[in-house]
Design a protein around this motif. Structure first.
Motif, PDB file in Angstrom:
ATOM      1  N   ARG A   2       0.790  -1.062   0.137  1.00 28.91           N
ATOM      2  CA  ARG A   2       0.067   0.026  -0.017  1.00 28.91           C
ATOM      3  C   ARG A   2       0.895   1.136   0.064  1.00 28.91           C
ATOM      4  O   ARG A   2       0.682   2.215  -0.701  1.00 28.91           O
ATOM      5  CB  ARG A   2      -0.899  -0.169   1.299  1.00 28.91           C
ATOM      6  CG  ARG A   2      -1.767   1.314   1.566  1.00 28.91           C
ATOM      7  CD  ARG A   2      -2.472   1.363   2.590  1.00 28.91           C
ATOM      8  NE  ARG A   2      -1.677   1.060   4.005  1.00 28.91           N
ATOM      9  CZ  ARG A   2      -0.935   2.178   4.201  1.00 28.91           C
ATOM     10  NH1 ARG A   2      -1.121   3.485   3.595  1.00 28.91           N
ATOM     11  NH2 ARG A   2      -0.287   2.192   5.470  1.00 28.91           N
ATOM     12  N   GLN A   3       1.906   1.184   0.778  1.00 30.86           N
ATOM     13  CA  GLN A   3       2.620   2.418   0.820  1.00 30.86           C
ATOM     14  C   GLN A   3       3.520   2.649  -0.405  1.00 30.86           C
ATOM     15  O   GLN A   3       3.715   3.725  -0.919  1.00 30.86           O
ATOM     16  CB  GLN A   3       3.650   2.323   2.091  1.00 30.86           C
ATOM     17  CG  GLN A   3       3.202   2.293   3.349  1.00 30.86           C
ATOM     18  CD  GLN A   3       4.138   1.856   4.562  1.00 30.86           C
ATOM     19  OE1 GLN A   3       5.055   0.969   4.259  1.00 30.86           O
ATOM     20  NE2 GLN A   3       3.886   2.298   5.677  1.00 30.86           N
ATOM     21  N   ALA A   4       3.859   1.433  -1.295  1.00 31.31           N
ATOM     22  CA  ALA A   4       4.523   1.478  -2.413  1.00 31.31           C
ATOM     23  C   ALA A   4       3.908   2.273  -3.516  1.00 31.31           C
ATOM     24  O   ALA A   4       4.183   2.942  -4.136  1.00 31.31           O
ATOM     25  CB  ALA A   4       5.024   0.004  -2.767  1.00 31.31           C
ATOM     26  N   ARG A   5       2.445   1.977  -3.514  1.00 33.22           N
ATOM     27  CA  ARG A   5       1.535   2.572  -4.433  1.00 33.22           C
ATOM     28  C   ARG A   5       1.246   3.937  -4.164  1.00 33.22           C
ATOM     29  O   ARG A   5       1.428   4.689  -5.020  1.00 33.22           O
ATOM     30  CB  ARG A   5       0.363   1.878  -4.424  1.00 33.22           C
ATOM     31  CG  ARG A   5       0.229   0.324  -5.121  1.00 33.22           C
ATOM     32  CD  ARG A   5      -1.045  -0.120  -5.206  1.00 33.22           C
ATOM     33  NE  ARG A   5      -0.832  -1.616  -5.842  1.00 33.22           N
ATOM     34  CZ  ARG A   5      -0.862  -2.790  -5.221  1.00 33.22           C
ATOM     35  NH1 ARG A   5      -1.219  -2.701  -3.975  1.00 33.22           N
ATOM     36  NH2 ARG A   5      -0.645  -3.810  -5.772  1.00 33.22           N
ATOM     37  N   GLU A   6       1.363   4.308  -2.757  1.00 31.40           N
ATOM     38  CA  GLU A   6       0.976   5.664  -2.314  1.00 31.40           C
ATOM     39  C   GLU A   6       2.455   6.649  -2.767  1.00 31.40           C
ATOM     40  O   GLU A   6       2.155   7.515  -3.293  1.00 31.40           O
ATOM     41  CB  GLU A   6       0.715   5.998  -0.870  1.00 31.40           C
ATOM     42  CG  GLU A   6      -0.617   5.281  -0.452  1.00 31.40           C
ATOM     43  CD  GLU A   6      -0.806   5.483   1.254  1.00 31.40           C
ATOM     44  OE1 GLU A   6       0.279   5.558   1.680  1.00 31.40           O
ATOM     45  OE2 GLU A   6      -1.722   5.266   1.554  1.00 31.40           O
TER      46      GLU A   6
END
Length: 288
Positions: free
Chosen positions: A97-101
């Motif tokens: 999730r953090q990578a996509r954000e």
């Protein structure tokens, strides 16, 4: 300048950042580093240039590689810096999730951005065993692939999803964390029964040697949806875990991880899968 030599900036000089800078320099690249706390470059075994600011380190580079504590730290460091089209390779660990954000944020900032993860410890960086997974913009990957080859022989591009490398990372860390916890719990249980660690270690190593074959076999079963119980069954695993848990509790050892495993196994049995092989359990971790 040799056509194979590139100017590489390393942002962040923690232990992994130092390993990255060292590998790039030993491969013959011109390395400039920056770290929020000055002086970290002094212990490097190779000569590098030290920039006084993030803007300075970016201007000195063809490729910028960041390795910080988390994505928030990367944003805080590079936000507002004009990269003038230079690619930013972010080798900072995160969850999917953090990578996509982070990828969405980098796109808004106008960065040529590529996230990745490092799967090997610092001593392996720059050796044939060095492994880095990357995912995201294929064009950016093509621009940085030759530079990143300095980090090891397994520099793997996984496709356009910017979270794919992180997804591999967290799944592999899941395996590592639970396997390590299991090993250490086993040492505790063996010790509680008077078995010396050195005496137990040889048998534990043999048990660990089963995992490579199991990984390949279970992968085939999960993809086919067929889980033969010809080698072992979930029902037999349920009995084994009950014995382990009982022994651990008798010695006052924590059984949280065993309780969680038993819960999944008993759920599978309740769903009628007791006669299936253990690979079936991979399908039983979802919501109940």
């Amino acid at each position: 300048m040799d056509s194979d030599v590139q100017r590489i900036a390393v942002v962040g000089l923690g232990p992994m950042g130092q390993a990255l800078a060292t590998a790039f320099a030993r491969a013959g690249h011109e390395v400039t580093v920056w770290n929020r706390t000055p002086g970290k470059a002094e212990g490097l075994p190779v000569p590098v240039s030290v920039a006084g600011s993030v803007s300075e380190v970016v201007r000195a580079a063809d490729v910028v590689v960041a390795c910080l504590i988390d994505d928030a730290a990367v944003r805080g460091v590079v936000e507002g810096v004009d990269f003038e089209g230079r690619p930013l390779v972010n080798l900072t660990s995160s969850d999917p999730r953090q990578a996509r954000e982070m990828a969405r944020w980098a796109d808004v900032q106008g960065f040529a951005y590529l996230p990745g993860v490092i799967l090997t410890p610092t001593p392996m960086i720059g050796t044939p065993a060095g492994t880095v997974l990357l995912s995201g913009d294929a064009g950016v990957y093509d621009r940085v692939a030759s530079a990143l080859a300095a980090l090891g022989e397994r520099i793997v591009y996984l496709g356009p999803d910017p979270a794919r490398a992180s997804a591999f990372d967290v799944a592999l860390l899941d395996l590592f964390a639970t396997a390590t916890n299991g090993l250490l719990h086993a040492f505790a249980l063996a010790g509680a029964e008077g078995i010396a660690p050195s005496e137990f270690a040889g048998f534990a190593a043999g048990m660990g040697g089963l995992l490579p074959e199991m990984a390949t076999r279970f992968a085939g079963q999960i993809e086919s949806g067929e889980f033969p119980g010809s080698r072992s069954t979930i029902a037999s695993a349920a009995s084994s875990v009950r014995h382990i848990t009982a022994a651990a509790r008798e010695h006052g050892l924590d059984t949280g991880m065993l309780d969680a495993a038993q819960g999944v196994i008993e759920h599978a049995v309740a769903q009628g899968h007791g006669a299936d092989g253990l690979g079936r359990l991979a399908t039983m971790f979802g919501p109940r």
